[in-house]
Design a protein around this motif. Structure first.
Motif, PDB file in Angstrom:
ATOM      1  N   GLY A  11       0.907  10.025 -10.923  1.00 32.88           N
ATOM      2  CA  GLY A  11      -0.204  10.097 -11.862  1.00 32.88           C
ATOM      3  C   GLY A  11      -1.307   9.139 -11.463  1.00 32.88           C
ATOM      4  N   PRO A  12      -2.321   8.983 -12.313  1.00 32.69           N
ATOM      5  CA  PRO A  12      -3.410   8.048 -12.008  1.00 32.69           C
ATOM      6  C   PRO A  12      -2.889   6.635 -11.820  1.00 32.69           C
ATOM      7  CG  PRO A  12      -3.996   9.483 -13.855  1.00 32.69           C
ATOM      8  CD  PRO A  12      -2.544   9.721 -13.576  1.00 32.69           C
ATOM      9  N   LEU A  13      -3.384   5.989 -10.776  1.00 29.93           N
ATOM     10  CA  LEU A  13      -2.919   4.650 -10.431  1.00 29.93           C
ATOM     11  C   LEU A  13      -3.626   3.617 -11.301  1.00 29.93           C
ATOM     12  CD1 LEU A  13      -1.018   3.319  -8.361  1.00 29.93           C
ATOM     13  CD2 LEU A  13      -3.019   2.953  -6.910  1.00 29.93           C
ATOM     14  N   PRO A  14      -2.908   2.781 -12.024  1.00 33.42           N
ATOM     15  CA  PRO A  14      -3.566   1.762 -12.864  1.00 33.42           C
ATOM     16  C   PRO A  14      -4.245   0.706 -12.007  1.00 33.42           C
ATOM     17  CG  PRO A  14      -1.195   1.441 -12.863  1.00 33.42           C
ATOM     18  CD  PRO A  14      -1.442   2.739 -12.142  1.00 33.42           C
ATOM     19  N   VAL A  15      -5.354   0.197 -12.493  1.00 33.79           N
ATOM     20  CA  VAL A  15      -6.115  -0.801 -11.751  1.00 33.79           C
ATOM     21  C   VAL A  15      -5.315  -2.099 -11.621  1.00 33.79           C
ATOM     22  CG1 VAL A  15      -8.251  -2.138 -11.726  1.00 33.79           C
ATOM     23  CG2 VAL A  15      -8.268   0.227 -12.524  1.00 33.79           C
ATOM     24  N   GLN A  16      -4.487  -2.396 -12.594  1.00 32.10           N
ATOM     25  CA  GLN A  16      -3.724  -3.638 -12.553  1.00 32.10           C
ATOM     26  C   GLN A  16      -2.753  -3.679 -11.384  1.00 32.10           C
ATOM     27  OE1 GLN A  16      -4.052  -1.670 -15.150  1.00 32.10           O
ATOM     28  NE2 GLN A  16      -5.264  -2.859 -16.629  1.00 32.10           N
ATOM     29  N   ALA A  17      -2.460  -2.521 -10.808  1.00 38.00           N
ATOM     30  CA  ALA A  17      -1.500  -2.494  -9.714  1.00 38.00           C
ATOM     31  C   ALA A  17      -2.040  -3.126  -8.446  1.00 38.00           C
ATOM     32  CB  ALA A  17      -1.072  -1.045  -9.434  1.00 38.00           C
ATOM     33  N   PHE A  43       0.823  -1.206   0.000  1.00 38.04           N
ATOM     34  CA  PHE A  43       0.000   0.000   0.000  1.00 38.04           C
ATOM     35  C   PHE A  43       0.860   1.260   0.000  1.00 38.04           C
ATOM     36  CE2 PHE A  43      -3.943  -2.192   2.021  1.00 38.04           C
ATOM     37  CZ  PHE A  43      -4.311  -2.630   0.760  1.00 38.04           C
ATOM     38  N   ALA A  44       1.985   1.218   0.698  1.00 44.08           N
ATOM     39  CA  ALA A  44       2.886   2.372   0.695  1.00 44.08           C
ATOM     40  C   ALA A  44       3.470   2.611  -0.699  1.00 44.08           C
ATOM     41  CB  ALA A  44       3.998   2.174   1.713  1.00 44.08           C
ATOM     42  N   SER A  45       3.809   1.531  -1.395  1.00 41.04           N
ATOM     43  CA  SER A  45       4.304   1.680  -2.764  1.00 41.04           C
ATOM     44  C   SER A  45       3.216   2.194  -3.699  1.00 41.04           C
ATOM     45  CB  SER A  45       4.848   0.346  -3.267  1.00 41.04           C
ATOM     46  OG  SER A  45       3.823  -0.630  -3.305  1.00 41.04           O
ATOM     47  N   LEU A  46       1.965   1.806  -3.456  1.00 40.76           N
ATOM     48  CA  LEU A  46       0.861   2.315  -4.269  1.00 40.76           C
ATOM     49  C   LEU A  46       0.701   3.824  -4.077  1.00 40.76           C
ATOM     50  CD1 LEU A  46      -1.869  -0.468  -3.836  1.00 40.76           C
ATOM     51  CD2 LEU A  46      -0.379  -0.063  -5.799  1.00 40.76           C
ATOM     52  N   ASP A  96      -1.314   7.229   6.745  1.00 39.00           N
ATOM     53  CA  ASP A  96      -0.652   7.927   5.646  1.00 39.00           C
ATOM     54  C   ASP A  96      -1.635   8.918   5.032  1.00 39.00           C
ATOM     55  OD1 ASP A  96       0.861   8.787   3.507  1.00 39.00           O
ATOM     56  OD2 ASP A  96       1.483   6.773   2.888  1.00 39.00           O
ATOM     57  N   SER A  97      -1.232  10.186   4.973  1.00 39.38           N
ATOM     58  CA  SER A  97      -2.112  11.225   4.418  1.00 39.38           C
ATOM     59  C   SER A  97      -2.288  11.093   2.908  1.00 39.38           C
ATOM     60  CB  SER A  97      -1.552  12.609   4.750  1.00 39.38           C
ATOM     61  OG  SER A  97      -0.249  12.754   4.210  1.00 39.38           O
ATOM     62  N   ARG A  98      -1.427  10.327   2.243  1.00 36.23           N
ATOM     63  CA  ARG A  98      -1.521  10.158   0.792  1.00 36.23           C
ATOM     64  C   ARG A  98      -2.410   8.994   0.392  1.00 36.23           C
ATOM     65  NH1 ARG A  98       4.473   8.804  -0.514  1.00 36.23           N
ATOM     66  NH2 ARG A  98       3.900   7.289   1.110  1.00 36.23           N
ATOM     67  N   PHE A  99      -2.850   8.185   1.357  1.00 33.66           N
ATOM     68  CA  PHE A  99      -3.493   6.925   1.025  1.00 33.66           C
ATOM     69  C   PHE A  99      -4.998   7.050   0.759  1.00 33.66           C
ATOM     70  CE2 PHE A  99      -5.219   2.661   2.101  1.00 33.66           C
ATOM     71  CZ  PHE A  99      -4.532   1.938   1.155  1.00 33.66           C
ATOM     72  N   ALA A 100      -5.626   8.138   1.156  1.00 35.34           N
ATOM     73  CA  ALA A 100      -7.082   8.256   1.013  1.00 35.34           C
ATOM     74  C   ALA A 100      -7.538   8.136  -0.441  1.00 35.34           C
ATOM     75  CB  ALA A 100      -7.563   9.564   1.632  1.00 35.34           C
ATOM     76  N   LEU A 159       3.332   5.488  -6.146  1.00 34.38           N
ATOM     77  CA  LEU A 159       2.956   5.474  -7.563  1.00 34.38           C
ATOM     78  C   LEU A 159       1.852   6.475  -7.860  1.00 34.38           C
ATOM     79  CD1 LEU A 159       2.956   1.627  -8.354  1.00 34.38           C
ATOM     80  CD2 LEU A 159       4.623   3.342  -9.126  1.00 34.38           C
ATOM     81  N   ALA A 160       0.923   6.631  -6.938  1.00 33.96           N
ATOM     82  CA  ALA A 160      -0.189   7.551  -7.165  1.00 33.96           C
ATOM     83  C   ALA A 160       0.271   9.001  -7.239  1.00 33.96           C
ATOM     84  CB  ALA A 160      -1.225   7.397  -6.051  1.00 33.96           C
ATOM     85  N   GLU A 161       1.407   9.323  -6.627  1.00 34.99           N
ATOM     86  CA  GLU A 161       1.926  10.689  -6.718  1.00 34.99           C
ATOM     87  C   GLU A 161       2.429  11.029  -8.113  1.00 34.99           C
ATOM     88  OE1 GLU A 161       4.898  10.967  -3.763  1.00 34.99           O
ATOM     89  OE2 GLU A 161       3.487  11.236  -2.095  1.00 34.99           O
TER      90      GLU A 161
END
Length: 291
Positions: free
Chosen positions: A20-26, A10-13, A50-54, A16-18
């Protein structure tokens, strides 16, 4: 996969989201193998820590509910957790202000997802969202509280205005009070964001309508009125029309009142105005003898 490895994923996701848009395959295969209740607990732990995870948690919930519309276990569990966080917000704030702010961030990011899934259940978010921003302006706020309030209000201001315009007016008053207040927690960046919120409210939350010099603060970007290089014969400035009319009138008076003018002006000829001959002056002595 144990809990520690899942948190690392989840932290790596979030990282990645920072970018750009996170791909669903991830995360698609990962969330399908997990129990909905266990996945909800991990998402809950993630958005509090994590404030970035929402936004990532919102995307995962939307993906699972869209793939399995009849399976409402994940959406129901996450809804219960986010509302329970709001109910226990005072206890969370006393324990960790970071988790308290992150719970409010998750509240705002999950609302559009639940509004898309079920409009009825999404109404449970309305009052908590307005209360969340008001409490971020409460007594003795920290600098991070102001930053969170500014970020949420500028991002979701249009949504809040569509829900309750009167509530937005109250929040705008809080923003004005905060800008003029002599608080050590306020800095230049936060004041700029708050001023941008006031501009968004003035221009009905349409950023494209805000003048450029409002955003950049540079006067050289203002549209300065300059005289046109070429004037249309049909549309002329007011001053030019007035000056042309006055010059025409003065020329007309000169042409009609001059004693040396023996020929009528073209304008008087076209208007059939008779030329007035100037009367010959008679000396005063001659006038007395005639009488």
């Amino acid at each position: 996969m144990d809990d520690l490895e899942l948190r690392r994923v989840f932290a790596s996701l979030c990282t990645l989201a920072e970018q750009g848009p996170l791909p669903v395959q991830a995360y698609s295969m990962l969330v399908r193998r997990m129990c909905p209740e266990a996945l909800a607990e991990e998402l809950h732990r993630g958005w509090l820590a994590d404030s970035r995870f929402a936004p990532t948690a919102a995307g995962i919930i939307l993906h699972v509910c869209t793939a399995e519309p009849r399976d409402v276990a994940l959406s129901s569990s996450c809804l219960a957790l986010i509302l329970n966080d709001f109910r226990l917000r005072n206890e969370i704030r006393a324990e960790s202000r970071l988790m308290w702010r992150n719970a409010f961030r998750a509240l705002f990011h999950l609302y559009p997802i639940y509004r898309q899934l079920d409009a009825c259940f999404s109404k449970c978010f309305i009052q908590p969202m307005f209360t969340a921003i008001e409490e971020l302006f409460d007594v003795e706020p920290e600098q991070e509280d102001y930053e969170t309030a500014a970020m949420l209000f500028s991002t979701f201001g249009r949504t809040l205005n569509d829900l309750r315009p009167v509530g937005v007016e109250r929040l705008i008053c809080r923003v004005r009070e905060t800008i003029v207040a002599d608080s050590p927690e306020m800095n230049c960046h936060i004041r700029r964001v708050f001023l941008h919120i006031l501009d968004l409210h003035t221009f009905r939350w349409e950023e494209v309508k805000i003048p450029e010099h409002y955003i950049t603060g540079r006067l050289d970007t203002m549209l300065i009125d300059e005289p046109p290089t070429e004037l249309s014969p049909f549309v002329r400035p007011k001053r030019l029309r007035e000056s042309s009319v006055s010059s025409t009138a003065s020329k007309l008076r000169d042409s009609t009142s001059s004693p040396c003018s023996q020929i009528a002006s073209p304008l008087s000829q076209s208007m059939n105005i008779p030329r007035i001959e100037e009367e010959e002056e008679i000396p005063l002595e001659k006038k007395e003898t005639e009488c």
